[in-house]
Write a protein that holds these residues in place. Sequence first.
Motif, PDB file in Angstrom:
ATOM      1  N   UNK A 118      36.924 -27.743  64.671  1.00 40.48           N
ATOM      2  CA  UNK A 118      37.118 -26.308  64.444  1.00 40.48           C
ATOM      3  C   UNK A 118      37.216 -25.495  65.734  1.00 40.48           C
ATOM      4  N   UNK A 119      36.570 -25.958  66.804  1.00 36.58           N
ATOM      5  CA  UNK A 119      36.661 -25.253  68.082  1.00 36.58           C
ATOM      6  C   UNK A 119      38.078 -25.334  68.639  1.00 36.58           C
ATOM      7  N   UNK A 120      38.692 -26.494  68.540  1.00 39.23           N
ATOM      8  CA  UNK A 120      40.053 -26.663  69.033  1.00 39.23           C
ATOM      9  C   UNK A 120      41.047 -25.875  68.168  1.00 39.23           C
ATOM     10  N   UNK A 121      40.800 -25.843  66.881  1.00 41.38           N
ATOM     11  CA  UNK A 121      41.659 -25.070  65.992  1.00 41.38           C
ATOM     12  C   UNK A 121      41.579 -23.586  66.336  1.00 41.38           C
ATOM     13  N   UNK A 122      40.362 -23.102  66.584  1.00 45.24           N
ATOM     14  CA  UNK A 122      40.176 -21.694  66.911  1.00 45.24           C
ATOM     15  C   UNK A 122      40.859 -21.340  68.224  1.00 45.24           C
ATOM     16  N   UNK A 123      40.753 -22.215  69.224  1.00 40.88           N
ATOM     17  CA  UNK A 123      41.394 -21.928  70.513  1.00 40.88           C
ATOM     18  C   UNK A 123      42.912 -21.870  70.348  1.00 40.88           C
ATOM     19  N   UNK A 124      43.449 -22.765  69.540  1.00 41.37           N
ATOM     20  CA  UNK A 124      44.883 -22.761  69.286  1.00 41.37           C
ATOM     21  C   UNK A 124      45.314 -21.465  68.609  1.00 41.37           C
ATOM     22  N   UNK A 125      44.505 -20.982  67.677  1.00 43.46           N
ATOM     23  CA  UNK A 125      44.811 -19.722  67.002  1.00 43.46           C
ATOM     24  C   UNK A 125      44.756 -18.548  67.981  1.00 43.46           C
ATOM     25  N   UNK A 126      43.771 -18.574  68.891  1.00 37.46           N
ATOM     26  CA  UNK A 126      43.677 -17.527  69.916  1.00 37.46           C
ATOM     27  C   UNK A 126      44.918 -17.539  70.796  1.00 37.46           C
ATOM     28  N   UNK A 127      45.374 -18.720  71.175  1.00 36.08           N
ATOM     29  CA  UNK A 127      46.573 -18.843  72.007  1.00 36.08           C
ATOM     30  C   UNK A 127      47.800 -18.277  71.294  1.00 36.08           C
ATOM     31  N   UNK A 128      47.959 -18.632  70.021  1.00 37.81           N
ATOM     32  CA  UNK A 128      49.114 -18.155  69.260  1.00 37.81           C
ATOM     33  C   UNK A 128      49.111 -16.631  69.154  1.00 37.81           C
ATOM     34  N   UNK A 129      47.937 -16.068  68.946  1.00 35.84           N
ATOM     35  CA  UNK A 129      47.823 -14.613  68.847  1.00 35.84           C
ATOM     36  C   UNK A 129      48.169 -13.950  70.174  1.00 35.84           C
ATOM     37  N   UNK A 130      47.681 -14.533  71.264  1.00 37.70           N
ATOM     38  CA  UNK A 130      47.970 -13.984  72.587  1.00 37.70           C
ATOM     39  C   UNK A 130      49.461 -13.994  72.880  1.00 37.70           C
ATOM     40  N   UNK A 131      50.103 -15.113  72.585  1.00 38.65           N
ATOM     41  CA  UNK A 131      51.521 -15.223  72.880  1.00 38.65           C
ATOM     42  C   UNK A 131      52.319 -14.154  72.133  1.00 38.65           C
ATOM     43  N   UNK A 132      51.883 -13.868  70.909  1.00 36.17           N
ATOM     44  CA  UNK A 132      52.566 -12.853  70.116  1.00 36.17           C
ATOM     45  C   UNK A 132      52.281 -11.458  70.664  1.00 36.17           C
ATOM     46  N   UNK A 133      51.014 -11.176  70.954  1.00 33.57           N
ATOM     47  CA  UNK A 133      50.615  -9.839  71.409  1.00 33.57           C
ATOM     48  C   UNK A 133      51.167  -9.506  72.794  1.00 33.57           C
ATOM     49  N   UNK A 134      51.230 -10.510  73.671  1.00 36.19           N
ATOM     50  CA  UNK A 134      51.644 -10.271  75.053  1.00 36.19           C
ATOM     51  C   UNK A 134      53.092 -10.674  75.315  1.00 36.19           C
ATOM     52  N   UNK A 135      53.769 -11.136  74.269  1.00 40.19           N
ATOM     53  CA  UNK A 135      55.166 -11.597  74.395  1.00 40.19           C
ATOM     54  C   UNK A 135      55.291 -12.653  75.487  1.00 40.19           C
ATOM     55  N   UNK A 136      54.387 -13.635  75.432  1.00 42.26           N
ATOM     56  CA  UNK A 136      54.389 -14.735  76.394  1.00 42.26           C
ATOM     57  C   UNK A 136      54.719 -16.039  75.681  1.00 42.26           C
ATOM     58  N   UNK A 137      55.307 -16.956  76.432  1.00 46.96           N
ATOM     59  CA  UNK A 137      55.567 -18.291  75.898  1.00 46.96           C
ATOM     60  C   UNK A 137      54.912 -19.324  76.806  1.00 46.96           C
ATOM     61  N   UNK A 138      54.573 -20.456  76.226  1.00 46.12           N
ATOM     62  CA  UNK A 138      54.112 -21.579  77.032  1.00 46.12           C
ATOM     63  C   UNK A 138      52.688 -21.510  77.519  1.00 46.12           C
ATOM     64  N   UNK A 139      51.834 -20.673  76.909  1.00 48.65           N
ATOM     65  CA  UNK A 139      50.424 -20.670  77.309  1.00 48.65           C
ATOM     66  C   UNK A 139      49.796 -22.010  76.951  1.00 48.65           C
ATOM     67  N   UNK A 140      49.005 -22.531  77.861  1.00 52.54           N
ATOM     68  CA  UNK A 140      48.419 -23.857  77.687  1.00 52.54           C
ATOM     69  C   UNK A 140      47.037 -23.786  77.045  1.00 52.54           C
ATOM     70  N   UNK A 141      46.633 -24.930  76.496  1.00 49.82           N
ATOM     71  CA  UNK A 141      45.278 -25.116  75.982  1.00 49.82           C
ATOM     72  C   UNK A 141      44.597 -26.192  76.803  1.00 49.82           C
ATOM     73  N   UNK A 142      43.463 -25.855  77.409  1.00 48.49           N
ATOM     74  CA  UNK A 142      42.653 -26.827  78.135  1.00 48.49           C
ATOM     75  C   UNK A 142      41.431 -27.124  77.280  1.00 48.49           C
ATOM     76  N   UNK A 143      41.465 -28.245  76.614  1.00 46.32           N
ATOM     77  CA  UNK A 143      40.350 -28.616  75.730  1.00 46.32           C
ATOM     78  C   UNK A 143      40.327 -30.121  75.586  1.00 46.32           C
ATOM     79  N   UNK A 144      39.110 -30.657  75.495  1.00 45.01           N
ATOM     80  CA  UNK A 144      38.936 -32.094  75.376  1.00 45.01           C
ATOM     81  C   UNK A 144      38.345 -32.684  76.636  1.00 45.01           C
ATOM     82  N   UNK A 145      37.249 -33.461  76.450  1.00 45.90           N
ATOM     83  CA  UNK A 145      36.599 -34.154  77.553  1.00 45.90           C
ATOM     84  C   UNK A 145      36.436 -35.624  77.164  1.00 45.90           C
ATOM     85  N   UNK A 146      35.593 -36.359  77.870  1.00 46.85           N
ATOM     86  CA  UNK A 146      35.524 -37.799  77.647  1.00 46.85           C
ATOM     87  C   UNK A 146      35.267 -38.181  76.192  1.00 46.85           C
TER      88      UNK A 146
END
Length: 249
Positions: free
Chosen positions: A191-219
């Motif tokens: 659920x944490x990764x899903x939420x971050x992805x949703x935040x990214x999608x919202x940002x891209x729409x609000x700021x008219x940006x493309x290609x924002x990355x997600x940094x998530x996942x460790x060992x």
Amino acid sequence: MSAINPLTEEQKIERAEEVTYNLSQVIERVKAATPEKQTARLVAVSKIKPASDVLAAYNAGQRHFGENYVQELVDKSQELPKDINWHFIGTFQSNKAKMLSAIPNLWAVETIDSEKKARLLNKACEDVERVEKIRVFVQVNTSGEETKSGVEPDEVLPLAKYIVNSCSKLHFTGLMTIGAPDVPDDTAENPDFKLLSECRDKLQKELSLDGLELSMGMSGDYELALKQGSNNVRVGSSIFGARPKKVAQ
């Protein structure tokens, strides 16, 4: 950096072979877990490990490395090859911003969680007359744990706007999170990764940006993170082994 007993030449060779083998295994798992048409970057997290470990991974082709402590990053950046791409993935105090910005091959700071930090890092870049912008990720506390750094999900947009509009020396690259440690191994979705992805999608729409990355996942969860869209995984112990406890500075 913490004191480490010197190794014999034979032990150094064995250690280099161990790091190289571990790295190759992680690379294969990253490739297998990354969906088609998705880009993925492996950041080898070398905190509290000797420079010789970093060099072993470097000689095996690894170029992106992550560090949690400013002074350790400064020391390693001066000792190791200059084409390493360093990621700072720890917290930093106000007086350390200039030290970070002065590292020529600092590739990204992944832990911006306030306007103050963004402003200080931006000003430090101006003070040292840095030419290349520093990529920054906004750290998001997706799990709501009090012990974790990061802005709340509903605070991401104003911080991102501030970086984009007011920090000319920073390049807003994406969002970072540390997933909760108690997600079952066999879960199909974190659920944490899903939420971050949703935040990214919202940002891209609000700021008219493309290609924002997600940094998530460790060992412990990088394969699941990749399947959920991560572009940047931070893997330490699976490559370099368990770390000794760091004595507070």
